[in-house]
Design a protein around this motif. Structure first.
Motif, mmCIF file in Angstrom:
data_model
loop_
_atom_site.group_PDB
_atom_site.id
_atom_site.type_symbol
_atom_site.label_atom_id
_atom_site.label_comp_id
_atom_site.label_asym_id
_atom_site.label_seq_id
_atom_site.Cartn_x
_atom_site.Cartn_y
_atom_site.Cartn_z
ATOM 1 N N UNK A 99 0.844 -1.193 0.000
ATOM 2 C CA UNK A 99 0.000 0.000 0.000
ATOM 3 C C UNK A 99 0.883 1.248 0.000
ATOM 4 N N UNK A 100 0.538 2.233 -0.822
ATOM 5 C CA UNK A 100 1.322 3.455 -0.929
ATOM 6 C C UNK A 100 0.686 4.578 -0.127
ATOM 7 N N UNK A 101 1.507 5.235 0.690
ATOM 8 C CA UNK A 101 1.088 6.358 1.523
ATOM 9 C C UNK A 101 1.676 7.645 0.953
ATOM 10 N N UNK A 102 0.852 8.696 0.935
ATOM 11 C CA UNK A 102 1.253 9.984 0.374
ATOM 12 C C UNK A 102 0.911 11.064 1.395
ATOM 13 N N UNK A 103 1.839 11.997 1.649
ATOM 14 C CA UNK A 103 1.643 12.950 2.745
ATOM 15 C C UNK A 103 2.108 14.347 2.360
ATOM 16 N N UNK A 104 1.329 15.352 2.811
ATOM 17 C CA UNK A 104 1.740 16.751 2.781
ATOM 18 C C UNK A 104 1.594 17.311 4.185
ATOM 19 N N UNK A 105 2.408 18.323 4.506
ATOM 20 C CA UNK A 105 2.500 18.826 5.877
ATOM 21 C C UNK A 105 2.629 20.342 5.840
ATOM 22 N N UNK A 106 1.919 20.996 6.725
ATOM 23 C CA UNK A 106 2.097 22.420 6.995
ATOM 24 C C UNK A 106 2.455 22.534 8.466
ATOM 25 N N UNK A 132 6.284 10.926 7.629
ATOM 26 C CA UNK A 132 5.776 9.835 6.803
ATOM 27 C C UNK A 132 6.536 8.538 7.060
ATOM 28 N N UNK A 133 7.844 8.604 7.179
ATOM 29 C CA UNK A 133 8.628 7.399 7.427
ATOM 30 C C UNK A 133 8.240 6.761 8.761
ATOM 31 N N UNK A 134 8.014 7.582 9.768
ATOM 32 C CA UNK A 134 7.587 7.058 11.074
ATOM 33 C C UNK A 134 6.214 6.412 10.974
ATOM 34 N N UNK A 135 5.292 7.078 10.284
ATOM 35 C CA UNK A 135 3.946 6.529 10.108
ATOM 36 C C UNK A 135 4.001 5.164 9.425
ATOM 37 N N UNK A 136 4.755 5.053 8.343
ATOM 38 C CA UNK A 136 4.816 3.789 7.607
ATOM 39 C C UNK A 136 5.508 2.707 8.435
ATOM 40 N N UNK A 137 6.527 3.076 9.210
ATOM 41 C CA UNK A 137 7.145 2.094 10.105
ATOM 42 C C UNK A 137 6.139 1.555 11.115
ATOM 43 N N UNK A 138 5.318 2.439 11.656
ATOM 44 C CA UNK A 138 4.303 1.998 12.621
ATOM 45 C C UNK A 138 3.270 1.095 11.940
#
Length: 257
Positions: A99-106, A132-138
């Motif tokens: 599954x691919x995760x895509x993220x934008x941040x302000x 994003x890397x932390x989220x995907x690791x979790x």
């Protein structure tokens, strides 16, 4: 800081004029632009480390028009990380299920904590990519523990825990997608707005056009699909309050002064 824009709709909606207005803010947010369009679980990401209003490529894309069911867009005002392609939003990472995760941040991470190890693993140098890397690791940790299917409820539970851990002391306005669902979070007052017009739901750092925009609920993770709110997370206490001295010290540290 940066600005965010996102859409979730049940059928294709035309967003060209909203995008034109959104990208006109690049006079103040000149350090890059990016778009991710989602269709049938596949994301198409386009981005450049240049001011949106100076991009001939983006101008041609906007001239062709955008009709989408789900998308996100970003304009960057760099606080961490040089102005280069690898630091330009959106960021994309695949989990171990494919599954691919895509993220934008302000926002800015002032209290890195669990994000520190990703400084040596990331491609670029932004705190946003580390989120994003932390989220995907979790997500991957929980995939290993799951005996059955890792459904949206499980993904939401993990994402909500990530937000709860990272929010205290940090400005954490996020829009991210797992390819099916759109996740939205803000923890600073007056920094993310929502428009629901019957065709879909739209999010923007600043209200766009003439619609009836309202503030996104604060300190809660929200999840959308096909223009409908699917879940609302528990409220946390990690409200971000801007601290000019904290920001100044971060800039000095980043500049090596």
């Amino acid at each position: 800081m940066c600005e965010l824009f996102a859409v979730s709709a049940g059928e294709k909606v035309r967003v060209t004029e909203l995008l034109k207005e959104f990208f006109s803010h690049s006079r103040e947010h000149s350090n890059g632009w990016g778009i991710a369009v989602f269709e049938h679980g596949v994301q198409n990401v386009e981005r450049e480390p240049v001011r949106a209003s100076a991009s001939s490529y983006l101008k041609s894309r906007l001239a062709a028009g955008f009709e989408v069911t789900a998308m996100m867009a970003h304009i960057r005002k760099a606080t961490m990380g040089h102005v280069e392609y690898r630091n330009t939003h959106p960021f994309v990472k695949r989990d171990e299920s494919g599954r691919t995760w895509t993220l934008i941040h302000n926002g800015t991470v002032f209290e890195p904590g669990v994000l520190n190890p990703y400084v040596h693993r990331q491609e670029g140098t932004t705190d946003s990519e580390r989120i994003l890397l932390y989220l995907v690791d979790r997500i991957n940790e929980n995939l290993e523990d799951a005996l059955g299917s890792f459904d949206v409820n499980e993904r939401f539970r993990v994402a909500e825990d990530v937000v709860r851990i990272l929010a205290p002391g940090n400005k954490l306005n996020l829009v991210f997608s797992d390819g099916e669902y759109l996740y939205v979070h803000k923890n600073a007052p007056g920094t993310l707005y929502i428009l629901e017009d019957g065709k879909g739901v739209f999010f923007s750092t600043r209200p766009l056009g003439k619609g009836d925009w309202n503030e996104v609920p604060q300190n809660q993770l929200l999840i959308y699909k096909d223009g409908q709110r699917i879940q609302v997370g528990a409220m946390h206490t990690g409200t971000y309050v801007e601290n000019e001295e904290q920001i100044r010290m971060l800039y000095l540290e980043y500049a090596g002064l």
